[in-house]
Design an enzyme around this catalytic site. Sequence first.
Site, PDB file in Angstrom:
ATOM      1  N   HIS A 177       0.832  -1.200   0.000  1.00  0.00           N
ATOM      2  CA  HIS A 177       0.000   0.000   0.000  1.00  0.00           C
ATOM      3  C   HIS A 177       0.870   1.254   0.000  1.00  0.00           C
ATOM      4  CE1 HIS A 177      -2.698   2.950   2.209  1.00  0.00           C
ATOM      5  NE2 HIS A 177      -3.457   2.579   1.189  1.00  0.00           N
ATOM      6  N   HIS A 210      -1.173  10.278  -3.058  1.00  0.00           N
ATOM      7  CA  HIS A 210      -2.425   9.780  -2.493  1.00  0.00           C
ATOM      8  C   HIS A 210      -3.559  10.801  -2.564  1.00  0.00           C
ATOM      9  CE1 HIS A 210      -5.426   9.106   0.699  1.00  0.00           C
ATOM     10  NE2 HIS A 210      -5.383   7.886   0.197  1.00  0.00           N
TER      11      HIS A 210
HETATM   12  O1  G3P Z   1      -6.878   1.794  -2.565  1.00  0.00           O
HETATM   13  C1  G3P Z   1      -6.945   1.004  -1.435  1.00  0.00           C
HETATM   14  C2  G3P Z   1      -6.711   1.911  -0.314  1.00  0.00           C
HETATM   15  O2  G3P Z   1      -5.519   2.577  -0.616  1.00  0.00           O
HETATM   16  C3  G3P Z   1      -7.832   2.881  -0.210  1.00  0.00           C
HETATM   17  O3  G3P Z   1      -7.532   3.823   0.652  1.00  0.00           O
HETATM   18  O4  G3P Z   1      -7.295   6.192   0.930  1.00  0.00           O
HETATM   19  O5  G3P Z   1      -5.291   4.730   1.096  1.00  0.00           O
HETATM   20  O6  G3P Z   1      -6.314   5.200  -1.113  1.00  0.00           O
HETATM   21  P1  G3P Z   1      -6.564   5.042   0.359  1.00  0.00           P
HETATM   22 CA    CA Z   2      -5.321   3.790  -2.713  1.00  0.00          CA
END
Ligand code: G3P
Ligand code: CA
Length: 352
Positions: A27, A69
């Site tokens: 992530h 992000h």
């Molecule tokens: O895309 C999966 C996860 O990353 C969603 O949350 O806010 O970290 O993009 P975010």
């Molecule tokens: Ca994401």
Amino acid sequence: MKLSPLYFALAALAAGSVTAKPLVIAHRGASGYLPEHTLEAKALAYAMKPDYIEQDVVMTKDDQLVVLHDHYLDRVTDVADKFPDRARADKRYYAIDFTLAEIKSLRVTEGFNIDDKGNKVAGFPNRFPMWKGDFTVPTLQEEIELIQGLNKTLGYDIGIYPEIKAPWFHRHEGKDISTAVLKVLKQYGYTNQESKVYLQCFDPIELKRINDELMPAMGMDLKLVQLLAYTDWNETMVYQGNTATPYDYDWFFKPGAMKKVATYAEGIGPWKPMLVDDKSTKDNLIVLPLMQEAKQAGLAVHPYTFRADPGRIAPYAENFAGMLDVFYNKVKVDGLFTDFPDKAVHFLSEQK
Ligand code: G3P
Ligand code: CA
């Protein structure tokens, strides 16, 4: 082309993939260890051998795609110091108001918040120190070239997992970010269901447009993932003229919704409390109906976000490994997003 969920279930069974090892999705890279979405965080993630590495994608003023992000620059860069007069009325610095050259001039740091006294305070105090190192914002192309280059030199086959951020916002600003992302993916060879890519988005209207209109017109058929939010997060907005109201996500949590999602996507990305109730205890795990509904509809389930930082372990788990055990072994998700890909890879390597 969309086939029925039954077809996918049978095909998966025939291919033995029903019992396939679940995925580790890095992530924002190895963001538990280096500033999120920097190429350094992606290279470190790569060395940890996850199955996929995530890219959140937004567009610049000159129509370039950068990996960030937020569609703002102010949480992870020194934009407020370098361009103090370029904030909008809401005091935010929007990536779409800056050229790629301007964004490349910014220094990236560990994500921070501004406290009551105006101090910049790290969101995760135990992570990489703020304003150390020399990090910049990468383009989507730079990141794909890094991952594909390492696939060549190291011989692994690590995939990409791009997220189109706030397409409703980009459209309102006159930009078609989805078409731009698809063009780059096609240019780098990601074209069909076998390609090592999942394309994710929170905006259901846009994801359906990608499936029904954009991909067929471009001769593409990628695996799509519908990210799930709650309406009051304001994650997806719908414009009528200049008035934006939140998209209503309530229908996703009603019976039959997952069958509808399966008509335009291959998977869902829920927030983890949407699968396991936070009221669960170690002795009483409450798995919510969304999981079974998604599996019955033939959808892959990839929850977010698994963090090992202090205070981020769910009450029903002893520690980070215990949380992975709940989701991988008890809930039986098909993969999960984690800031600590090394820990998830290690956990899975120890499973029989
Ligand atoms: O895309 C999966 C996860 O990353 C969603 O949350 O806010 O970290 O993009 P975010
Ligand atoms: Ca994401």
